[in-house]
Design a protein around this motif. Sequence first.
Motif, PDB file in Angstrom:
ATOM      1  N   VAL A  97      -2.010  -0.971   8.941  1.00 47.31           N
ATOM      2  CA  VAL A  97      -2.354  -1.878   7.844  1.00 47.31           C
ATOM      3  C   VAL A  97      -1.925  -3.303   8.189  1.00 47.31           C
ATOM      4  O   VAL A  97      -2.505  -4.263   7.705  1.00 47.31           O
ATOM      5  CB  VAL A  97      -1.706  -1.400   6.523  1.00 47.31           C
ATOM      6  N   LEU A 100      -4.672  -5.739   9.387  1.00 45.52           N
ATOM      7  CA  LEU A 100      -5.780  -6.089   8.503  1.00 45.52           C
ATOM      8  C   LEU A 100      -5.664  -7.531   8.030  1.00 45.52           C
ATOM      9  O   LEU A 100      -4.566  -8.058   7.864  1.00 45.52           O
ATOM     10  CB  LEU A 100      -5.799  -5.168   7.281  1.00 45.52           C
ATOM     11  N   GLN A 104      -9.270  -7.826   3.775  1.00 46.78           N
ATOM     12  CA  GLN A 104      -9.372  -6.382   3.992  1.00 46.78           C
ATOM     13  C   GLN A 104      -8.282  -5.640   3.226  1.00 46.78           C
ATOM     14  O   GLN A 104      -8.510  -4.550   2.707  1.00 46.78           O
ATOM     15  CB  GLN A 104      -9.274  -6.067   5.485  1.00 46.78           C
ATOM     16  N   LYS A 105      -7.089  -6.230   3.160  1.00 44.64           N
ATOM     17  CA  LYS A 105      -6.007  -5.613   2.393  1.00 44.64           C
ATOM     18  C   LYS A 105      -6.356  -5.575   0.907  1.00 44.64           C
ATOM     19  O   LYS A 105      -6.094  -4.583   0.229  1.00 44.64           O
ATOM     20  CB  LYS A 105      -4.695  -6.370   2.610  1.00 44.64           C
ATOM     21  N   LEU A 108      -8.787  -2.783   0.343  1.00 44.88           N
ATOM     22  CA  LEU A 108      -8.109  -1.487   0.422  1.00 44.88           C
ATOM     23  C   LEU A 108      -7.310  -1.209  -0.854  1.00 44.88           C
ATOM     24  O   LEU A 108      -7.407  -0.118  -1.429  1.00 44.88           O
ATOM     25  CB  LEU A 108      -7.183  -1.463   1.644  1.00 44.88           C
ATOM     26  N   GLY A 112      -8.729   1.351  -3.699  1.00 48.90           N
ATOM     27  CA  GLY A 112      -7.926   2.530  -4.004  1.00 48.90           C
ATOM     28  C   GLY A 112      -7.628   2.654  -5.482  1.00 48.90           C
ATOM     29  O   GLY A 112      -7.652   3.757  -6.049  1.00 48.90           O
TER      30      GLY A 112
END
Length: 127
Positions: A97, A100, A104-105, A108, A112
């Motif tokens: 991670v 990233l 992108q984080k 994610l 989620g």
Amino acid sequence: MSEETTKANIQDESNQQDETSEKELDRYECRACGYVYEPTKGSSAGNKKIPPGTAFSDLPVVWRCPVCGARKIQFVNVGPTEGPSGFKENLGYGFGVNTLTPSQKNLLIFGGLALAFLFFLSLYGLR
């Protein structure tokens, strides 16, 4: 032996040039008002137009923040636009991670959360 040394020197010089070119295209933020100068976009604000691709170090000494008029000294380096956040030596740790980009984080994390919310809503259909 001398061939290997020259190859290593050439490689070191190219790595240093890459690092300086990356460093020159970093964004700089005004500490007074929060304006961010992005070299890839230049600056169309204010009375002087700065063309895209102009590094912060190449700006004239008399250049000021187009929003608040702060001097060039008041700007602080905030890093590149896109790229992994954090220190380069820490990018190898974790579950991948760390490599990233911030966008992108965000995808994610919020993806989620959205998936967890959908699973929660699907529990109502288990009657």
